[in-house]
Design an enzyme around this catalytic site. Structure first.
Site, PDB file in Angstrom:
ATOM      1  CG  PHE A 115     -26.032  27.224  57.801  1.00 51.97           C
ATOM      2  CD1 PHE A 115     -25.008  28.126  58.037  1.00 51.97           C
ATOM      3  CD2 PHE A 115     -26.967  27.013  58.801  1.00 51.97           C
ATOM      4  CE1 PHE A 115     -24.919  28.815  59.247  1.00 51.97           C
ATOM      5  CE2 PHE A 115     -26.893  27.686  60.013  1.00 51.97           C
ATOM      6  CZ  PHE A 115     -25.863  28.597  60.232  1.00 51.97           C
ATOM      7  CG  ASN A 122     -16.932  20.021  53.163  1.00 45.40           C
ATOM      8  OD1 ASN A 122     -16.637  20.515  54.247  1.00 45.40           O
ATOM      9  ND2 ASN A 122     -18.012  19.278  52.993  1.00 45.40           N
ATOM     10  N   PRO A 129     -28.163  11.261  50.733  1.00 46.38           N
ATOM     11  CG  PRO A 129     -28.406  10.493  52.916  1.00 46.38           C
ATOM     12  CD  PRO A 129     -27.573  10.309  51.692  1.00 46.38           C
ATOM     13  CG  ASP A 130     -31.746  17.386  50.368  1.00 51.81           C
ATOM     14  OD1 ASP A 130     -31.619  17.937  51.488  1.00 51.81           O
ATOM     15  OD2 ASP A 130     -31.898  18.014  49.316  1.00 51.81           O
ATOM     16  CB  ILE A 131     -29.839  15.612  56.122  1.00 48.20           C
ATOM     17  CG1 ILE A 131     -28.922  14.412  55.856  1.00 48.20           C
ATOM     18  CG2 ILE A 131     -30.306  15.605  57.582  1.00 48.20           C
ATOM     19  CD1 ILE A 131     -27.613  14.451  56.618  1.00 48.20           C
ATOM     20  CG  ASP A 146     -24.036  18.310  47.434  1.00 46.00           C
ATOM     21  OD1 ASP A 146     -24.918  18.422  48.309  1.00 46.00           O
ATOM     22  OD2 ASP A 146     -23.413  19.289  46.970  1.00 46.00           O
ATOM     23  CE  LYS A 197     -31.395  21.407  49.519  1.00 46.48           C
ATOM     24  NZ  LYS A 197     -30.844  20.113  49.114  1.00 46.48           N
TER      25      LYS A 197
END
Length: 396
Positions: A322, A207, A303-305, A275, A340
């Site tokens: 963020f 990105n 993974p969703d850190i 993602d 989250k």
């Protein structure tokens, strides 16, 4: 650094030739420097020249009867505010990691409870060797602070990591250690930059994140006295000096680095983590075939850190995420905070027309359990300083 006492251990690497300049600069900033030379370091710098620059006796021998009658090595190791090992060769790093004490320098290091900081210097192959990396990991677990070496040309002609940090970088980290602030004694983790998810050996998903906001935040937290662990993807801006840098490439790399650094007092997730990744990335370059015959890429979820750390057994006291949004910024970010499980979300509009992603300025809204607070647009370092002060208030 005025009136701070630094015990400077100089080990035997070619980078020792930079140490006279380091001593001059430390003295100019008001520090008192007591030098210790290993036997091999005297091949690169002379005790006489170092003594003249430091305005101090140079210590070289463990068994100095005058000093040892009063256990001089114990006094030397405990009288300083900081022990700095520069250059730190692979040999002295190995001895430190294994608790060896066979000369004055290593005996001082083993007989102290004073904070220790090292500036490694060695050949690239020695730096990359698994034994050296194991030893460095052990020292970091022992709370020895690392001044990361740079990539550069070696005296042997090779190029790569292992070149001792420049004098300015060493001074910045030493100054950061002595800087008093509201976050003194606190350990804060910051993630930054994009991640690169490989498609094949030459292509990847990424990105537009430059890593500028995360780097600025790490710098601002450092300036408030925090010990900062900076986990960064392949950003286009350099990391700040005076922080512990942990470079990564992928989201999975970042998760492993973050979990390996827990526990910390606070964690700020400013990285723009991909993602998705390619499931089963190709190990050879995907070749273009006949027109219209397009490759099929299967995606897998990364993974969703942020969520993982928010629910972790070693969850930090404060977890800040963020949210880079392009529409419905506050609503989407508020929902993200709840989803989250983090304490705060720092939301911003990164639509192409804003110029924020990859730019020099930012405009953010900080969302917590109480509500949302929108700040004026300002340079990213200004956002970082304001957020760092808010973090300090929350931790004190």
């Amino acid at each position: 650094m005025k009136e701070k006492h630094i015990l400077l251990i100089i080990s035997g690497g070619i980078a020792a030739v930079k140490i006279p300049d380091l001593i001059r600069r430390l003295i100019a900033q008001g520090s008192r420097v007591t030098p210790v030379l290993t036997q091999s370091s005297a091949k690169f710098v002379t005790p006489l020249s170092i003594a003249a620059l430091a305005r101090s006796k140079v210590y070289t021998e463990l068994f100095d009867l005058t000093e040892e009658a009063q256990m001089g090595h114990i006094e030397l190791s405990r009288a300083a505010d900081l022990i700095l090992v520069a250059p730190a060769t692979a040999q002295i790093i190995a001895k430190m990691a294994h608790g060896m004490a066979d000369d004055l320098a290593t005996t001082l290091l083993l007989a102290t409870d004073t904070p220790v900081m090292i500036a490694p210097s060695m050949n690239v192959r020695m730096w990359q060797h698994p034994a050296t990396q194991r030893n460095l990991k052990q020292l970091q677990q022992d709370e020895v602070q690392l001044i990361d070496p740079n990539d550069g040309e070696m005296a042997c002609g090779e190029y790569g990591p292992g070149r001792m940090a420049e004098v300015d970088e060493i001074l910045a980290q030493v100054a950061g250690f002595f800087r008093n602030g509201p976050l003194e004694g606190r350990h804060v983790l910051v993630t930054s930059g994009p991640t690169h998810e490989p498609i094949d050996p030459v292509r990847y998903i990424a990105n537009r994140s430059s890593g500028a906001q995360g780097a600025a935040l790490a710098e601002a937290l450092r300036d408030l006295g925090a010990r900062v662990s900076f986990v960064t993807g392949p950003a286009s801006v350099p990391p700040p000096t005076g922080v512990d840098v942990h470079p990564v490439q992928t989201a999975q790399d970042m998760l492993a680095a973050v979990e390996g650094l827990l526990p910390v007092d606070a964690a700020v997730f400013a990285a723009a983590v991909a993602d998705w990744r390619i499931a089963g990335a190709h190990d050879q370059k995907i070749k273009k075939r006949s027109s219209g015959d397009l490759p099929v890429l299967q995606f897998a979820e990364n993974p969703d850190i942020l969520a993982r750390v928010s629910a972790h057994d070693l969850r930090p006291q404060l977890v800040v995420g963020f949210a880079a949004e392009t529409k419905n910024v506050i609503n989407n970010a508020t929902a993200k905070r709840l989803r989250k499980g983090c304490d705060w979300i720092v939301a911003n509009d990164v639509g192409p027309e804003t110029g924020i992603m990859g730019g020099t300025h930012n405009k953010v809204t900080v969302i917590d359990a109480v509500g949302a607070e929108t700040w004026d647009e300002m340079p990213k370092i200004g956002v970082a300083r304001q957020l760092a002060l808010r973090i300090a208030d929350a931790l004190t």
